[in-house]
Structures are given as C-alpha cells and as structure tokens.
Design a protein around this motif. Structure first.
Motif, short mmCIF file in Angstrom:
data_model
loop_
_atom_site.label_atom_id
_atom_site.label_comp_id
_atom_site.label_asym_id
_atom_site.label_seq_id
_atom_site.Cartn_x
_atom_site.Cartn_y
_atom_site.Cartn_z
N LEU A 1 0.81 -1.21 0.00
CA LEU A 1 0.00 0.00 0.00
C LEU A 1 0.85 1.27 0.00
CD1 LEU A 1 -2.71 -1.00 2.64
CD2 LEU A 1 -2.89 -1.13 0.15
N TYR A 2 1.96 1.23 0.72
CA TYR A 2 2.76 2.45 0.88
C TYR A 2 4.11 2.09 1.49
CZ TYR A 2 4.10 7.12 2.59
OH TYR A 2 4.77 8.29 2.83
N ALA A 3 5.13 2.87 1.15
CA ALA A 3 6.45 2.70 1.75
C ALA A 3 6.92 4.06 2.25
CB ALA A 3 7.44 2.11 0.75
N ASP A 4 7.14 4.16 3.54
CA ASP A 4 7.64 5.40 4.15
C ASP A 4 9.16 5.32 4.20
OD1 ASP A 4 6.94 7.91 5.79
OD2 ASP A 4 8.35 6.84 7.08
N VAL A 5 9.83 6.36 3.68
CA VAL A 5 11.28 6.34 3.54
C VAL A 5 11.90 7.48 4.33
CG1 VAL A 5 13.21 6.28 1.91
CG2 VAL A 5 10.97 5.40 1.22
N ASP A 6 12.95 7.18 5.11
CA ASP A 6 13.62 8.20 5.91
C ASP A 6 15.13 8.02 5.78
OD1 ASP A 6 13.55 10.39 7.83
OD2 ASP A 6 14.42 8.95 9.23
N VAL A 7 15.87 9.14 5.72
CA VAL A 7 17.32 9.11 5.56
C VAL A 7 17.97 9.81 6.75
CG1 VAL A 7 19.27 9.75 4.10
CG2 VAL A 7 17.09 9.16 3.06
N PHE B 1 29.57 8.51 12.49
CA PHE B 1 30.89 7.89 12.63
C PHE B 1 31.45 7.38 11.29
CE2 PHE B 1 27.68 4.67 13.49
CZ PHE B 1 28.04 3.66 12.61
N ASN B 2 30.70 7.53 10.22
CA ASN B 2 31.15 7.02 8.93
C ASN B 2 30.85 8.09 7.87
OD1 ASN B 2 32.18 5.36 6.97
ND2 ASN B 2 30.86 3.61 7.45
N ARG B 3 31.81 8.91 7.58
CA ARG B 3 31.62 10.08 6.73
C ARG B 3 31.11 9.71 5.34
NH1 ARG B 3 36.36 14.56 5.57
NH2 ARG B 3 35.13 15.96 4.23
N GLY B 4 30.06 10.41 4.93
CA GLY B 4 29.49 10.20 3.60
C GLY B 4 28.48 9.08 3.52
N TYR B 5 28.27 8.35 4.62
CA TYR B 5 27.32 7.24 4.61
C TYR B 5 26.03 7.62 5.35
CZ TYR B 5 30.55 3.90 2.57
OH TYR B 5 31.38 3.23 1.71
N PHE B 6 24.93 7.01 4.91
CA PHE B 6 23.62 7.30 5.47
C PHE B 6 22.86 5.99 5.67
CE2 PHE B 6 25.04 10.98 3.22
CZ PHE B 6 24.54 12.08 3.89
N THR B 7 21.97 6.01 6.66
CA THR B 7 21.03 4.90 6.81
C THR B 7 19.72 5.26 6.11
OG1 THR B 7 20.22 5.77 8.93
CG2 THR B 7 21.97 4.12 9.01
N VAL B 8 19.15 4.30 5.45
CA VAL B 8 17.84 4.46 4.82
C VAL B 8 16.88 3.51 5.52
CG1 VAL B 8 16.51 4.34 2.68
CG2 VAL B 8 18.93 5.00 2.61
N ASP B 9 15.90 4.09 6.19
CA ASP B 9 14.88 3.30 6.89
C ASP B 9 13.61 3.29 6.06
OD1 ASP B 9 15.95 2.59 9.72
OD2 ASP B 9 16.50 4.69 9.44
N VAL B 10 13.14 2.09 5.75
CA VAL B 10 11.93 1.93 4.95
C VAL B 10 10.90 1.17 5.77
CG1 VAL B 10 10.98 1.16 2.75
CG2 VAL B 10 13.41 1.77 2.91
N THR B 11 9.69 1.71 5.83
CA THR B 11 8.58 1.03 6.49
C THR B 11 7.54 0.69 5.44
OG1 THR B 11 8.95 2.28 8.54
CG2 THR B 11 6.84 1.15 8.32
N TYR B 12 7.34 -0.60 5.22
CA TYR B 12 6.38 -1.08 4.23
C TYR B 12 5.04 -1.36 4.91
CZ TYR B 12 10.54 -2.08 1.34
OH TYR B 12 11.70 -1.98 0.62
N PHE B 13 3.97 -0.92 4.28
CA PHE B 13 2.62 -1.20 4.78
C PHE B 13 1.91 -2.08 3.74
CE2 PHE B 13 3.90 2.82 6.63
CZ PHE B 13 3.55 2.69 7.96
#
Length: 264
Positions: free
Chosen positions: A57-63, A68-80
């Motif tokens: 139905l939907y995917a909520d995405v957050d960055v 502690f790790n320069r240039g890197y990001f976490t991507v959190d996805v919540t699937y409904f």
C-alpha cells in the motif's frame, strides 16, 4: 536519428546522480497481521488460513546521516501491506494490515549548498541525499494461526498513516485476541541514494518522437477496437514457461495453491 557513435556536441544537464544502490530479496517471516473487525471472528474459529494475495500500500522512507562514517547514510523503509487469506473450514476471506521495517546503509557523499530558484522555492536538502525505493508487490508465501499471549496493550498506531487505516473501510483489531494471524512475505526491492548534480553528456541528436499520436474517440468504438492486437497467446498456450523468470505466475500459483495441513 544520427549514428549512435557520432557525438555532435557535449552539453551540461541538471539531473540526479546515483551515488550508491543495493537490491534485496527479503523473506520476511511471521509478520503479525492486524485483521479487520469483520475478519477477527473467522480467525478465532478457523483451523488454518492460506494466503491469497498481498499488496504493497505504501512505503515510508527516511534518511539519516551516520556520524561515525563520513558520507554514509542509513535508509529506513517502512512497508505497509494489505494481505488477504482464506480460512479452513468455511473458506471465509480474512483481510488485514501488516508492517515491515527495513534498514540499509549506503554511501551518499557530501554536500552543503543551499539551493534557491526564481520560482521562490528554497531547498536546504543538498546536505542530504534523496533516497529512492523501488519495489513490487510481495509474494504471499505462508499464513499460520498461533495462540496469543494477551498483554492488554493495543498496537501503537501513531506511525500508521491515516490514509492506510482508511483504506480498509473498517476498524482494524489492534489489541490481542485469543489467536493471532501471522504471514510470511517475499519482497523484492531496489534502494538507492541520489543527489542533484550537473553532468556533461554527449549529444547525438534531439529526441524527436518517431510515432504519430493516435486520436481516440469514444464515438467510434469499432475504430478503437480495430487497433487492438489480436491476442494470439490467449488461444494458443506456449510450449514452455521459464518458471525462474515468470514472476507473475509464481505469485498466482502460490496464492491459488490448495491449503496444506492445518496450521497450528
């Protein structure tokens, strides 16, 4: 169109560059299904439930930046997901919501520019890349019933968008009952981090469409029908099917397969 090897000039374009990406094949086991109010009585009295379909139905995405790790990001996805099943005995349809959270780490580079434009918009997002998630509807692999251990606490629905709750047309059962419905889903996805940038690209020619526009008219249905290709494959079954690549058939076969022995 000009020869693909012939470059007439180089131009500067503004686009999004992909800095990092990954693909995943998640088998998500025992996701709790929050059933609709009308489905709960069927779940309480069923011996087993077989899956029939699953829809994203939907995917909520957050960055978020990783300090502690320069240039890197976490991507959190919540699937409904909306999942449906069929009970045994009775062959009653049950429906509900399940939620799956996923986190990946990708390289997104760095940036600190503030972006202004003549239309009055302002963006300070250049410091953070844009996460893009591409996914298909999951494959409903399994459903099972388990005895619940009542806690007296309802699920926290603050993070479930109102549009998702409204999609079902009735209330969802969020508190514990005597039995719970669990499902296993197979999810394919591609996740990437992008940034706005300017690139120099070779230009071969302008992209002039080579197909003429077809003017459809509701007043002449026979004329519209005459442009539809004859569906030969519907009348003559193929000699062979590559099951490994036939994704749609895999979904259909799993969702229509007869129920195995009664689940717990």
């Amino acid at each position: 169109m000009a020869d693909s090897q012939e470059c007439t000039e180089a131009v500067c374009i503004h686009t999004r560059k992909i800095y990092d990406s990954c693909r995943d094949k998640d088998c998500v086991e025992d996701l709790r299904v929050y059933p609709t109010a009308s489905s709960q009585p069927y779940i309480e009295s069923a011996f087993s439930v077989r899956p029939t379909s699953a829809t994203l139905l939907y995917a909520d995405v957050d960055v978020d930046e990783i300090s502690f790790n320069r240039g890197y990001f976490t991507v959190d996805v919540t699937y409904f997901y909306e999942v449906t099943g069929q009970t045994f005995p009775g062959e009653n349809q049950v429906q509900g919501l399940c939620v799956f959270n996923k986190r990946v780490m990708l390289f997104g580079s760095e940036g600190s520019a503030k972006v202004y434009s003549s239309d009055g918009t302002f963006a300070d997002s250049a410091t953070q890349p844009v996460a893009v998630v591409e996914c298909v509807n999951p494959i409903a692999l399994n459903m099972k019933l388990v005895d619940a251990c009542p806690t007296g606490l309802a699920a926290d629905v603050r993070d479930i968008p109102a549009s998702i709750l409204a999609h079902f047309g009735e209330e969802l059962v969020l508190a514990d009952g005597s039995r719970m419905l669990l499902t296993t889903l197979g999810q394919f996805s591609i996740i990437r981090l992008e940034r706005d940038t300017q690139l120099v690209v070779p230009v071969h020619d302008y992209c002039l469409p080579d197909k003429e526009c077809i003017s459809g008219t509701e007043d002449d249905p026979c004329s519209m029908f005459s442009r539809i290709r004859f569906p030969v494959e519907e009348f003559f079954p193929p000699d062979s099917i590559d099951a490994a690549e036939d994704y749609r058939s895999a979904i259909q076969n799993l969702n229509t397969a007869p129920s195995a022995a009664a689940n717990g």
